[in-house]
Motif scaffolding. Structure first.
Motif, PDB file in Angstrom:
ATOM      1  N   GLY A 150       1.018  -1.653   0.065  1.00 25.83           N
ATOM      2  CA  GLY A 150       0.191   0.254   0.171  1.00 25.83           C
ATOM      3  C   GLY A 150       0.991   1.831   0.141  1.00 25.83           C
ATOM      4  N   PHE A 151       0.193   2.428  -0.919  1.00 27.18           N
ATOM      5  CA  PHE A 151       1.331   4.106  -0.371  1.00 27.18           C
ATOM      6  C   PHE A 151       0.009   4.400  -0.200  1.00 27.18           C
ATOM      7  CE2 PHE A 151       2.286   7.312  -3.668  1.00 27.18           C
ATOM      8  CZ  PHE A 151       3.340   7.771  -2.121  1.00 27.18           C
ATOM      9  N   LEU A 152       0.150   5.544   0.685  1.00 30.09           N
ATOM     10  CA  LEU A 152      -0.893   6.228   1.680  1.00 30.09           C
ATOM     11  C   LEU A 152       0.681   7.717   1.066  1.00 30.09           C
ATOM     12  CD1 LEU A 152      -0.898   3.808   3.526  1.00 30.09           C
ATOM     13  CD2 LEU A 152      -2.439   5.899   4.633  1.00 30.09           C
ATOM     14  N   MET A 153      -0.595   8.324   0.310  1.00 32.80           N
ATOM     15  CA  MET A 153      -0.544   9.780   0.243  1.00 32.80           C
ATOM     16  C   MET A 153      -0.647  11.061   0.929  1.00 32.80           C
ATOM     17  SD  MET A 153       0.533  10.222  -3.497  1.00 32.80           S
ATOM     18  CE  MET A 153      -0.886   9.661  -4.716  1.00 32.80           C
ATOM     19  N   PRO A 154      -0.395  12.547   0.900  1.00 31.55           N
ATOM     20  CA  PRO A 154      -1.107  13.254   1.716  1.00 31.55           C
ATOM     21  C   PRO A 154      -2.515  13.514   0.276  1.00 31.55           C
ATOM     22  CG  PRO A 154       0.665  13.905   1.844  1.00 31.55           C
ATOM     23  CD  PRO A 154       0.858  11.966   1.019  1.00 31.55           C
ATOM     24  N   GLN A 155      -1.846  13.871  -0.855  1.00 28.44           N
ATOM     25  CA  GLN A 155      -2.248  14.519  -2.310  1.00 28.44           C
ATOM     26  C   GLN A 155      -1.676  14.262  -3.871  1.00 28.44           C
ATOM     27  OE1 GLN A 155      -1.765  18.656  -2.323  1.00 28.44           O
ATOM     28  NE2 GLN A 155      -3.135  19.626  -0.571  1.00 28.44           N
ATOM     29  N   LEU A 156      -2.875  13.594  -4.515  1.00 31.32           N
ATOM     30  CA  LEU A 156      -2.985  12.897  -5.173  1.00 31.32           C
ATOM     31  C   LEU A 156      -2.439  14.047  -6.438  1.00 31.32           C
ATOM     32  CD1 LEU A 156      -5.571  10.274  -5.400  1.00 31.32           C
ATOM     33  CD2 LEU A 156      -2.893  10.004  -5.646  1.00 31.32           C
ATOM     34  N   GLN A 163       4.748  12.142  -8.971  1.00 28.23           N
ATOM     35  CA  GLN A 163       6.821  11.880  -9.215  1.00 28.23           C
ATOM     36  C   GLN A 163       7.017  10.782  -8.622  1.00 28.23           C
ATOM     37  OE1 GLN A 163       9.319  15.336  -8.582  1.00 28.23           O
ATOM     38  NE2 GLN A 163       8.520  16.409 -11.064  1.00 28.23           N
ATOM     39  N   LEU A 164       6.208  10.639  -7.156  1.00 31.31           N
ATOM     40  CA  LEU A 164       6.400  10.025  -5.979  1.00 31.31           C
ATOM     41  C   LEU A 164       6.173   8.432  -6.721  1.00 31.31           C
ATOM     42  CD1 LEU A 164       8.405   8.781  -3.704  1.00 31.31           C
ATOM     43  CD2 LEU A 164       6.452  10.261  -2.373  1.00 31.31           C
ATOM     44  N   LEU A 165       4.810   9.036  -7.043  1.00 33.21           N
ATOM     45  CA  LEU A 165       3.994   7.629  -7.612  1.00 33.21           C
ATOM     46  C   LEU A 165       4.763   7.379  -8.618  1.00 33.21           C
ATOM     47  CD1 LEU A 165       1.712   5.894  -6.856  1.00 33.21           C
ATOM     48  CD2 LEU A 165       0.297   7.917  -8.652  1.00 33.21           C
ATOM     49  N   ARG A 166       4.768   7.793  -9.957  1.00 33.16           N
ATOM     50  CA  ARG A 166       5.466   7.659 -10.485  1.00 33.16           C
ATOM     51  C   ARG A 166       7.105   6.156 -10.496  1.00 33.16           C
ATOM     52  NH1 ARG A 166       6.697  12.015 -14.071  1.00 33.16           N
ATOM     53  NH2 ARG A 166       5.413  11.810 -14.173  1.00 33.16           N
ATOM     54  N   GLY A 167       7.486   6.680  -9.593  1.00 32.39           N
ATOM     55  CA  GLY A 167       8.838   5.916  -9.122  1.00 32.39           C
ATOM     56  C   GLY A 167       8.562   4.836  -8.530  1.00 32.39           C
ATOM     57  N   ILE A 168       7.047   4.728  -7.806  1.00 33.65           N
ATOM     58  CA  ILE A 168       6.724   3.677  -7.049  1.00 33.65           C
ATOM     59  C   ILE A 168       6.220   2.214  -8.123  1.00 33.65           C
ATOM     60  CG2 ILE A 168       4.710   2.450  -5.431  1.00 33.65           C
ATOM     61  CD1 ILE A 168       5.512   5.235  -3.858  1.00 33.65           C
ATOM     62  N   GLU A 169       5.107   2.823  -8.789  1.00 37.52           N
ATOM     63  CA  GLU A 169       4.800   2.413  -9.982  1.00 37.52           C
ATOM     64  C   GLU A 169       5.888   1.187 -11.427  1.00 37.52           C
ATOM     65  OE1 GLU A 169       1.756   5.018 -11.368  1.00 37.52           O
ATOM     66  OE2 GLU A 169       0.125   3.854 -11.506  1.00 37.52           O
ATOM     67  N   GLU A 170       6.810   1.520 -11.277  1.00 40.38           N
ATOM     68  CA  GLU A 170       7.678   1.262 -12.386  1.00 40.38           C
ATOM     69  C   GLU A 170       8.273   0.142 -11.516  1.00 40.38           C
ATOM     70  OE1 GLU A 170      11.801   2.398 -14.840  1.00 40.38           O
ATOM     71  OE2 GLU A 170      10.845   3.732 -13.607  1.00 40.38           O
ATOM     72  N   LEU A 191       9.170   4.978   5.226  1.00 40.52           N
ATOM     73  CA  LEU A 191       8.104   6.621   5.615  1.00 40.52           C
ATOM     74  C   LEU A 191       9.174   6.539   4.171  1.00 40.52           C
ATOM     75  CD1 LEU A 191       8.435   7.702   8.780  1.00 40.52           C
ATOM     76  CD2 LEU A 191       6.353   5.949   8.044  1.00 40.52           C
ATOM     77  N   VAL A 192       8.275   7.453   3.482  1.00 37.20           N
ATOM     78  CA  VAL A 192       8.894   8.608   2.033  1.00 37.20           C
ATOM     79  C   VAL A 192       9.084  10.425   2.346  1.00 37.20           C
ATOM     80  CG1 VAL A 192       8.345   7.052   0.881  1.00 37.20           C
ATOM     81  CG2 VAL A 192       6.967   8.112   0.473  1.00 37.20           C
ATOM     82  N   ASP A 193       9.427  10.416   1.938  1.00 40.28           N
ATOM     83  CA  ASP A 193      10.271  12.531   2.012  1.00 40.28           C
ATOM     84  C   ASP A 193      10.691  12.320   3.465  1.00 40.28           C
ATOM     85  OD1 ASP A 193       9.648  14.854   0.960  1.00 40.28           O
ATOM     86  OD2 ASP A 193       8.593  15.439   2.410  1.00 40.28           O
ATOM     87  N   ARG A 194      10.196  11.524   4.739  1.00 38.69           N
ATOM     88  CA  ARG A 194      10.755  12.183   5.783  1.00 38.69           C
ATOM     89  C   ARG A 194      11.200  11.670   7.021  1.00 38.69           C
ATOM     90  NH1 ARG A 194       5.355  15.781   6.328  1.00 38.69           N
ATOM     91  NH2 ARG A 194       5.990  16.286   4.154  1.00 38.69           N
ATOM     92  N   TYR A 195      11.591  11.154   8.040  1.00 41.50           N
ATOM     93  CA  TYR A 195      11.420  10.171   9.137  1.00 41.50           C
ATOM     94  C   TYR A 195      10.597  10.760  10.523  1.00 41.50           C
ATOM     95  CZ  TYR A 195      16.073  13.217  10.123  1.00 41.50           C
ATOM     96  OH  TYR A 195      17.122  14.006  10.279  1.00 41.50           O
ATOM     97  N   LEU A 196      11.086  10.703  11.300  1.00 45.09           N
ATOM     98  CA  LEU A 196      10.620  10.725  12.776  1.00 45.09           C
ATOM     99  C   LEU A 196      12.007  11.196  13.327  1.00 45.09           C
ATOM    100  CD1 LEU A 196       7.195   8.689  13.140  1.00 45.09           C
ATOM    101  CD2 LEU A 196       7.130  11.212  12.224  1.00 45.09           C
ATOM    102  N   PRO A 197      12.418  12.497  13.993  1.00 44.69           N
ATOM    103  CA  PRO A 197      13.783  12.551  14.967  1.00 44.69           C
ATOM    104  C   PRO A 197      13.575  12.105  15.781  1.00 44.69           C
ATOM    105  CG  PRO A 197      12.438  14.359  13.627  1.00 44.69           C
ATOM    106  CD  PRO A 197      11.741  13.274  13.088  1.00 44.69           C
ATOM    107  N   GLY A 198      14.377  11.394  15.980  1.00 46.35           N
ATOM    108  CA  GLY A 198      14.573  10.085  17.775  1.00 46.35           C
ATOM    109  C   GLY A 198      14.210   9.229  17.588  1.00 46.35           C
ATOM    110  N   GLY A 210      10.760   7.283  -4.780  1.00 44.93           N
ATOM    111  CA  GLY A 210       9.942   6.471  -5.145  1.00 44.93           C
ATOM    112  C   GLY A 210      10.117   4.618  -5.287  1.00 44.93           C
ATOM    113  N   THR A 211      11.273   4.186  -6.250  1.00 48.85           N
ATOM    114  CA  THR A 211      11.826   2.955  -6.861  1.00 48.85           C
ATOM    115  C   THR A 211      12.191   2.786  -5.683  1.00 48.85           C
ATOM    116  OG1 THR A 211      13.885   4.019  -7.822  1.00 48.85           O
ATOM    117  CG2 THR A 211      12.154   3.953  -8.905  1.00 48.85           C
TER     118      THR A 211
END
Length: 373
Positions: free
Chosen positions: A96-102, A109-116, A177-184, A336-337
């Motif tokens: 599964g891929f969860l993202m804030p906005q389509l 671009q993120l979805l494109r890399g994941i789909e590939e 997680l993509v684009d960010r991580y949880l500090p600590g 994404g890839t």
């Protein structure tokens, strides 16, 4: 490579290089070919170019791929025959891929890399768009109930860590997680080198003579991206001996303005009007860069002569000469890839714990010049 090969597209040059290695016997049936990372470093090209070359070799029957392991030379009998890519995962494996906005370019671009990668590995991809942490929590539960064996999550902005993501970690459910991580909190994650981007953008302005640099960010997230970008700014400011004035930092927005575009425009305008000494703005998002440009226009300040602007990500405004804004580029498709590849490793071995950092680069536009005062 000969002169003829050098004139061919890069993916063809790389395809021919590997093909020659196979036909000359340097690479034998069953041998693993160099990894995508090795080929990327060798030829100094993008992952997308390498993938294109490998895809052609698969189609020609020269090589085959094994999910999570790499690419291998086909047997002599199978040369020239198209093969299905082998996989240690069944075609019914779901992620599964969860993202804030389509709708925004980063998500596309993120979805494109994941789909590939999902196509290459025979994975079923489920996608859900969420706007709040409540929707995120429900979507995570729904995807797991629908059979997802792993999740790629672009965390929703929030003032506290997502309890559902923390629950996934405690239960050792495979996720990245993509684009960010949880500090600590150490989790599997793939994200851009935001600290490098903050440093490069600030240093670029400083090298052009700017001393009074304004920083604008409207995120309310407890995740890492804005904090790392600001840390990079501080590093470049220290190296270039820039004055650190708190009033030059617009990083706190109230609950009303955070979601209201007109309120954000007004707040940026008021701030810039109160700080006439600022000669350049580093916006941590393309939306804020546009707000800053609008504010400068309302104040009668010409860009870039009286106010330079640089931002993270491309606001997608162009003229006949190219991009209008100077911006920090993230390699979103690569992110994404790599997220899918990492998730497959985690599914295979739950003890895997990696954080992959994707380099960024600066793209010059028309919004930066030396200050005229």
């Amino acid at each position: 490579m000969g002169e003829k090969e050098k004139k061919a597209p890069l993916y063809i040059q790389i395809r021919e290089y590997i093909k020659n290695q196979i036909e000359s016997g340097v690479l034998k049936p069953g041998d693993q070919i160099p990894t995508e990372t090795d080929l990327t470093n060798k030829f100094q090209v993008s992952r997308i170019t390498i993938k294109s070359a490998l895809r052609h070799l698969v189609d020609e029957g020269m090589i085959y791929r094994v999910a999570g392991k790499g690419s291998f030379v086909s047997s002599e009998e199978s040369h020239g025959l198209p093969q299905e890519e082998e996989s240690v995962y069944t075609p019914k494996t779901k992620i599964g891929f969860l993202m804030p906005q389509l709708g925004d370019m980063l998500s596309i671009q993120l979805l494109r890399g994941i789909e590939e990668v999902c196509r290459e590995e025979g994975l079923v991809l489920m996608v859900k768009s969420v706007l709040t942490q409540l929707e995120e929590r429900l979507a995570i539960r729904e995807m797991i109930a629908e059979g997802a064996e792993g999740l790629i999550i672009f965390p929703v902005d929030g003032e506290a860590y997502s309890e559902e993501i923390l629950k996934l970690k405690s239960e050792q459910f495979p996720f990245v997680l993509v684009d960010r991580y949880l500090p600590g909190i150490k989790t599997n994650a793939v994200f851009s080198d935001n600290q490098q981007g903050g440093f490069v953008g600030t240093d670029y302005l400083a090298q052009r003579g700017h001393k009074n640099i304004g920083i604008v960010s409207f995120t309310k997230s407890k995740t890492s991206s804005s904090e790392d970008r600001f840390s990079g700014y501080l590093g470049a400011a220290k190296q270039n001996r820039l004055p650190l004035q708190h009033r030059y930092w617009l990083t706190q927005f109230d609950d009303v303005s955070f979601q209201d575009e007109q309120s954000i425009n007004d707040e940026v305008f008021d701030w810039l009007q109160q700080e006439p000494d600022i000669t350049a703005i580093f916006a941590f998002s393309p939306q804020i860069a546009i707000c800053a440009a609008r504010a400068a226009e309302r104040l009668g300040r010409k860009i870039p002569e009286e106010l330079s602007i640089i931002c993270f990500d491309n606001p997608q405004i162009r003229d006949m000469h190219g991009d209008y804004f100077t911006w920090i580029e993230q390699n979103i498709e690569w992110m994404g890839t790599e997220a899918v590849n990492l998730l497959l490793r985690v599914i295979r071995d739950p003890s895997v714990l990696e954080q992959l950092v994707i380099p960024v680069s600066l793209r010059e536009g028309l919004t930066v010049s030396a200050p005229n005062r």
